[in-house]
Structure formats: C-alpha cells, structure tokens
Design an enzyme around this catalytic site. Structure first.
Site, PDB file in Angstrom:
ATOM      1  N   ASP A   1       0.840  -1.195   0.000  1.00 31.13           N
ATOM      2  CA  ASP A   1       0.000   0.000   0.000  1.00 31.13           C
ATOM      3  C   ASP A   1       0.879   1.250   0.000  1.00 31.13           C
ATOM      4  O   ASP A   1       2.042   1.195   0.427  1.00 31.13           O
ATOM      5  CB  ASP A   1      -0.885   0.028   1.249  1.00 31.13           C
TER       6      ASP A   1
HETATM    7  N1  URA Z   1      -1.114  -5.974   3.964  1.00 27.02           N
HETATM    8  C1  URA Z   1      -1.638  -4.732   3.926  1.00 27.02           C
HETATM    9  O1  URA Z   1      -2.688  -4.485   4.503  1.00 27.02           O
HETATM   10  N2  URA Z   1      -0.971  -3.782   3.249  1.00 27.02           N
HETATM   11  C2  URA Z   1       0.215  -3.990   2.630  1.00 27.02           C
HETATM   12  O2  URA Z   1       0.783  -3.059   2.036  1.00 27.02           O
HETATM   13  C3  URA Z   1       0.757  -5.287   2.679  1.00 27.02           C
HETATM   14  C4  URA Z   1       0.078  -6.271   3.352  1.00 27.02           C
END
Ligand code: URA
Length: 236
Positions: free
Chosen positions: A106
C-alpha cells in the site's frame, strides 16, 4: 547470454530507443569494457560485459532482480494517481526495461519490495500457490492483547474470502506492535485482518520476504540493490 550488436545491447539494458542508442554510440558516449566503440554494428558477447555510458558503468544483465526499501507515500501501481510511483526511485533505465513490482505494498506501507523485468519470475512469485512467508511489523491503534494474537493465528473471516485467513506466525513486539507472518498476499491483508480481529492498523512495514531480510541488505529508505542468485534462492 548471447551475441548482439552494440545498439541492441544498449537498448536491451534500457538506455532508450534503438535510434537514441545508436546516436549515443556514434557520439562516442559508450565504452565497452573500457574501450569507446563508435560503430553500433559491432557485435559483443553479452556475458560479463560492462558498458560505460556517460562515464557511468553498467554490468550488462539479461534480467534484473531488485530489492527496494519502499518509503511511505509511493504507489506500486503502474499508473499512480495520488503519490509518485516506486519506479521513480530507480534509474530511468529500469522503466525502459519494464521493471515492475512483484506484488504490491500500500502507498503508506514501508519496507521490502521486490522488483524485476522477468515476467515468469514475477508471475511465479505472485502466484497464490506460492507459499513464501512475508514478515510484517504492524503498529496497532489499540493495545495488543493475547486475544488479538490468538484470533490472527486461528483465522479471521474477511468479507470477500471464502474461508478464514490465518497468520502463520504472530507475536507481540510491544504494547502497540506485532510481528505477523503471512503466506498469502491478499489486498490490504494485514490491515483487513487486524480490523476483522477488532483492532486497527496504524502503520505497516514489511521486514522480510522468505529468507530475504531487509535489514541485512543495509538499505536506507528509498534505496535499492540488485539481488543475486544467492538471495533469489532464499525466495524459493
Ligand atoms: N497488507 C496490507 O494491509 N498492506 C500492505 O501493504 C501489505 C500487506
């Protein structure tokens, strides 16, 4: 590796269009193993070849495998919309080579991101059949409890998943900190699992993928390095 003309070699390494690569060569901006060659037709064996382009050395690589320490506020998407893309952290040659992230983090997640221009490698690493553990350090909004850890280990049901998802390991690292290890790579998985278990993720960092541990790569945020065969074997 193979025998290729100098313009093709330069193009394969992401230095631009064939026309542009030819112009670089003809203008004397390209040396091969230390010697300037101004004919783009000259053929070289590409194994262990070093190019010098504008005084910068590049070992010719058929495919590149990269570890990036992703900072917050960079997007993994090909067409980033709200933040710069992670490719802006790498030399421009890698965009020309169509280097892509292996899976996604993310925009607000920091940590280890693998990138490559090897399509089958990206596909294999991203396959749901692959069970390479991914280690995350998550900061929680509410204090960590034994019940939270137990729930994450037992499995939590997410809305669009047919079955509960479990952490393969989950340990408390602080009052508001857990280390959670997942084998799958579902969309927002850590954040959604924490929310489903009644807490909330306030910050997320990926510290390892398989045996590739970010700390041991000694990168600062925003820095990257090539991964060699030994590191790639740790992803098997
Ligand atoms: N899980 C998440 O919620 N976000 C990420 O970036 C990676 C794993």
């Amino acid at each position: 590796m193979s025998k290729l003309s100098l313009d093709r070699i330069l193009q394969s390494q992401g230095f631009g269009t064939r026309k542009y690569c030819r112009s670089l060569i003809e203008e004397g901006d390209v040396a091969v193993d230390g010697t300037v060659h101004s004919s783009y037709k000259t053929v070289f064996d590409t194994s262990n070849l070093t190019l010098t382009v504008f005084d910068e050395e590049w070992l010719v690589r058929e495919r590149v495998y990269i570890a990036l320490y992703k900072p917050a506020n960079f997007e993994c998407s090909r067409k980033p919309s709200h933040h710069p893309g992670v490719l802006t952290l790498l030399p421009e040659q890698f965009t020309w080579r169509d280097v892509q992230p292996v899976g996604r983090l993310d925009h607000d997640t920091t940590g280890l991101l693998l990138m490559s221009d090897d399509g089958p490698f990206i596909h294999a690493q991203s396959s749901p059949k692959r069970h390479v553990p991914k280690v995350y350090q998550a900061t929680t909004a509410e204090p960590v409890t034994d019940a939270l850890i137990e729930q994450l280990l037992a499995g939590v049901q997410l809305h669009d998943e047919p079955a509960p998802l479990k952490a393969i390991s989950c340990v408390q690292r602080g009052e508001y900190q857990i280390e959670i290890v997942l084998e799958q790579g579902k969309y927002h998985q850590v954040k959604r699992m924490l929310a489903a278990a009644g807490n909330h993720c306030g910050g997320l960092h990926r510290s390892a993928i398989g045996g590739v541990v970010l700390e041991s790569l000694r990168l600062s945020e925003g820095e990257w390095c090539f991964l060699g065969n030994q590191s790639l074997a740790l992803l098997a």
